[in-house]
Design a protein around this motif. Structure first.
Motif, mmCIF file in Angstrom:
data_model
loop_
_atom_site.group_PDB
_atom_site.id
_atom_site.type_symbol
_atom_site.label_atom_id
_atom_site.label_comp_id
_atom_site.label_asym_id
_atom_site.label_seq_id
_atom_site.Cartn_x
_atom_site.Cartn_y
_atom_site.Cartn_z
ATOM 1 N N ARG A 246 -2.018 -0.005 -7.606
ATOM 2 C CA ARG A 246 -2.252 -1.199 -6.864
ATOM 3 C C ARG A 246 -3.645 -1.519 -6.856
ATOM 4 O O ARG A 246 -4.557 -0.937 -6.462
ATOM 5 C CB ARG A 246 -1.642 -0.855 -5.312
ATOM 6 C CG ARG A 246 -0.152 -1.095 -5.363
ATOM 7 C CD ARG A 246 0.285 -1.097 -4.084
ATOM 8 N NE ARG A 246 1.878 -1.012 -3.889
ATOM 9 C CZ ARG A 246 2.588 -2.064 -3.796
ATOM 10 N NH1 ARG A 246 2.151 -3.347 -3.765
ATOM 11 N NH2 ARG A 246 3.966 -2.003 -3.869
ATOM 12 N N GLN B 48 -5.499 -3.221 -4.798
ATOM 13 C CA GLN B 48 -6.299 -3.278 -3.238
ATOM 14 C C GLN B 48 -6.799 -1.904 -3.260
ATOM 15 O O GLN B 48 -7.797 -1.520 -2.957
ATOM 16 C CB GLN B 48 -5.300 -3.683 -2.291
ATOM 17 C CG GLN B 48 -4.016 -2.950 -2.103
ATOM 18 C CD GLN B 48 -2.849 -4.027 -2.632
ATOM 19 O OE1 GLN B 48 -3.132 -4.341 -3.846
ATOM 20 N NE2 GLN B 48 -1.901 -3.869 -1.803
ATOM 21 N N LYS B 49 -5.799 -0.797 -3.818
ATOM 22 C CA LYS B 49 -6.193 0.660 -4.001
ATOM 23 C C LYS B 49 -7.557 0.839 -4.776
ATOM 24 O O LYS B 49 -8.372 1.634 -4.599
ATOM 25 C CB LYS B 49 -5.117 1.700 -3.875
ATOM 26 C CG LYS B 49 -5.398 3.028 -4.108
ATOM 27 C CD LYS B 49 -4.020 3.907 -4.331
ATOM 28 C CE LYS B 49 -4.466 5.277 -4.148
ATOM 29 N NZ LYS B 49 -3.392 6.240 -4.467
ATOM 30 N N ALA C 31 -10.644 -0.398 -3.179
ATOM 31 C CA ALA C 31 -10.851 0.545 -2.023
ATOM 32 C C ALA C 31 -11.545 1.786 -2.601
ATOM 33 O O ALA C 31 -12.712 2.349 -1.994
ATOM 34 C CB ALA C 31 -9.678 0.808 -1.245
ATOM 35 N N ASN C 32 -10.995 2.287 -3.713
ATOM 36 C CA ASN C 32 -11.758 3.558 -4.356
ATOM 37 C C ASN C 32 -12.818 3.403 -4.883
ATOM 38 O O ASN C 32 -13.649 4.328 -4.916
ATOM 39 C CB ASN C 32 -10.556 4.214 -5.295
ATOM 40 C CG ASN C 32 -9.305 4.641 -4.793
ATOM 41 O OD1 ASN C 32 -9.273 4.813 -3.416
ATOM 42 N ND2 ASN C 32 -8.154 4.829 -5.523
ATOM 43 N N SER D 211 -12.410 -1.796 2.343
ATOM 44 C CA SER D 211 -11.310 -1.013 2.900
ATOM 45 C C SER D 211 -10.188 -1.677 2.239
ATOM 46 O O SER D 211 -10.141 -2.850 1.619
ATOM 47 C CB SER D 211 -11.071 -1.174 4.523
ATOM 48 O OG SER D 211 -10.818 -2.421 4.684
ATOM 49 N N ARG D 212 -9.003 -0.996 2.228
ATOM 50 C CA ARG D 212 -7.957 -1.645 1.668
ATOM 51 C C ARG D 212 -7.415 -2.940 2.241
ATOM 52 O O ARG D 212 -6.921 -3.899 1.453
ATOM 53 C CB ARG D 212 -6.680 -0.489 1.582
ATOM 54 C CG ARG D 212 -5.568 -0.930 0.676
ATOM 55 C CD ARG D 212 -4.586 0.252 0.493
ATOM 56 N NE ARG D 212 -4.916 1.541 0.060
ATOM 57 C CZ ARG D 212 -4.238 2.539 -0.110
ATOM 58 N NH1 ARG D 212 -2.988 2.364 0.048
ATOM 59 N NH2 ARG D 212 -4.991 3.584 -0.573
ATOM 60 N N ARG D 213 -7.430 -3.022 3.577
ATOM 61 C CA ARG D 213 -7.060 -3.963 4.245
ATOM 62 C C ARG D 213 -7.760 -5.375 3.726
ATOM 63 O O ARG D 213 -7.428 -6.401 3.524
ATOM 64 C CB ARG D 213 -7.159 -3.904 5.556
ATOM 65 C CG ARG D 213 -6.559 -5.191 6.691
ATOM 66 C CD ARG D 213 -6.483 -4.842 7.910
ATOM 67 N NE ARG D 213 -5.235 -3.991 8.237
ATOM 68 C CZ ARG D 213 -5.091 -3.450 9.469
ATOM 69 N NH1 ARG D 213 -5.608 -3.936 10.303
ATOM 70 N NH2 ARG D 213 -3.907 -2.676 9.405
ATOM 71 N N ALA E 243 -9.655 -5.463 1.026
ATOM 72 C CA ALA E 243 -9.565 -5.684 -0.168
ATOM 73 C C ALA E 243 -8.240 -6.874 -0.689
ATOM 74 O O ALA E 243 -8.148 -7.563 -1.483
ATOM 75 C CB ALA E 243 -9.194 -4.462 -0.984
ATOM 76 N N GLU E 244 -7.245 -6.458 0.444
ATOM 77 C CA GLU E 244 -5.845 -7.412 0.341
ATOM 78 C C GLU E 244 -6.482 -8.750 0.555
ATOM 79 O O GLU E 244 -5.573 -9.649 -0.128
ATOM 80 C CB GLU E 244 -4.882 -6.737 1.285
ATOM 81 C CG GLU E 244 -4.197 -5.449 0.704
ATOM 82 C CD GLU E 244 -3.270 -4.759 1.761
ATOM 83 O OE1 GLU E 244 -3.365 -5.491 3.008
ATOM 84 O OE2 GLU E 244 -2.682 -4.083 1.419
ATOM 85 N N ARG F 10 -0.592 -4.426 -10.163
ATOM 86 C CA ARG F 10 -1.110 -3.155 -10.519
ATOM 87 C C ARG F 10 -1.866 -3.162 -11.848
ATOM 88 O O ARG F 10 -1.596 -3.846 -12.613
ATOM 89 C CB ARG F 10 0.275 -2.298 -10.630
ATOM 90 C CG ARG F 10 0.918 -1.917 -9.434
ATOM 91 C CD ARG F 10 2.352 -0.982 -10.034
ATOM 92 N NE ARG F 10 2.764 -0.657 -8.703
ATOM 93 C CZ ARG F 10 2.869 0.594 -7.799
ATOM 94 N NH1 ARG F 10 1.774 1.128 -8.382
ATOM 95 N NH2 ARG F 10 3.393 0.700 -6.752
#
Length: 268
Positions: free
Chosen positions: A7, A9-10, A13-14, A19-21, A23-24, A45
């Motif tokens: 995904r 957003q992950k 974040a990586n 943060s993932r939130r 990034a979303e 993805r």
């Protein structure tokens, strides 16, 4: 895009973007591009190994195995990882990293300043080769009182033994009326051997001291001589953005057009 990848957003974040939130939120706001296309779907993805991602136009570094180090090279050190003449070299500055690092371009032993160390060969080639137009900014302390007319000569062009050369920019910082020398700022993208010293000698002002303060988007800042630091996330993004723009703007084989301009020369 990939239906079986990770995904988006992950991935962001990586990569340390947010943060993932957060990034979303960036995705929903249309601030993220993947392979040149704006992505707004949270279910998207991607393959982190092949995707080209940017946020707000700045490239995102996905490969966490790449290392980018800034060094303020002191004088007396040659720009080599192993000098065959036994002179002080760059190995002393890379001991804390396990990766095999190498220098991007060169500064001669008498010149201090900003040098990039990395294990990213593709980026190193783009940064070092003059065909890609990456500029470097130098501050030169020179003999004599430099005049505005001399500054104009540097930007108009001077004739050297290996052909004419002109500074992209030149600026007089200080000029002593008592014969104490002058400080000149030169901006160049040339990779020709010891080019700053030869240009200043050609206009009658031999270099006394020389330091490189800027390399592309990187600034030396307050980093002390002989010290290193890893590039920040912002600096890495700026370098990658520059690299992507450079490769899209330069025609194929342009790097081979000028045999005098070799990225492995000592350029100052």
């Amino acid at each position: 895009m990939s239906e079986t990848g990770v995904r988006l957003q992950k991935v962001l974040a990586n990569a340390g973007v947010a943060s993932r939130r957060v990034a979303e939120q960036l995705i929903v706001e249309g601030r993220v591009r993947v392979d040149g296309q704006v992505v707004t779907e949270l279910g998207t993805r991607v393959d982190p190994e092949t995707a080209v991602i940017d946020v707000d136009g700045t490239a995102v570094q996905l490969d966490q195995t790449k290392r980018y180090i800034m060094l303020n090279k002191p004088t007396g050190v040659v720009s080599s990882m192993k000098d065959d003449r036994g002179r002080p070299d760059l190995r002393r500055f890379t001991k804390e990293w396990t990766e095999r690092l190498y220098n991007v371009g060169r500064l001669d032993a008498e010149t201090s300043g900003l040098l990039v160390l990395t294990n990213d060969g593709e980026l190193a080639h783009i940064l070092a080769h003059p065909s890609f137009g990456v500029t470097k900014v130098y501050i030169a302390k020179v003999e004599g009182r430099v005049t505005p007319q001399t500054i104009a000569r540097l930007t108009k062009g001077v004739e050297l033994e290996d052909g004419p050369i002109a500074a992209d920019k030149a600026r007089l910082l200080t000029a002593s009326a008592e014969g104490g020398g002058s400080l000149v700022e030169l901006t160049l993208h040339s990779g020709r051997n010891r080019i700053v010293r030869r240009m200043m000698a050609a206009v009658g002002h031999p270099v006394v001291e020389l330091v490189r303060r800027q390399f592309g988007p990187l600034h030396l800042g307050t980093l002390p001589a002989g010290r290193t630091r890893e590039l920040t996330k912002v600096e890495r993004g700026a370098l990658l953005t520059l690299a992507r723009q450079a490769t899209s703007d330069v025609p194929p084989n342009a790097a081979e057009d000028d045999p005098r301009s070799r990225p492995d020369q000592e350029t100052t």
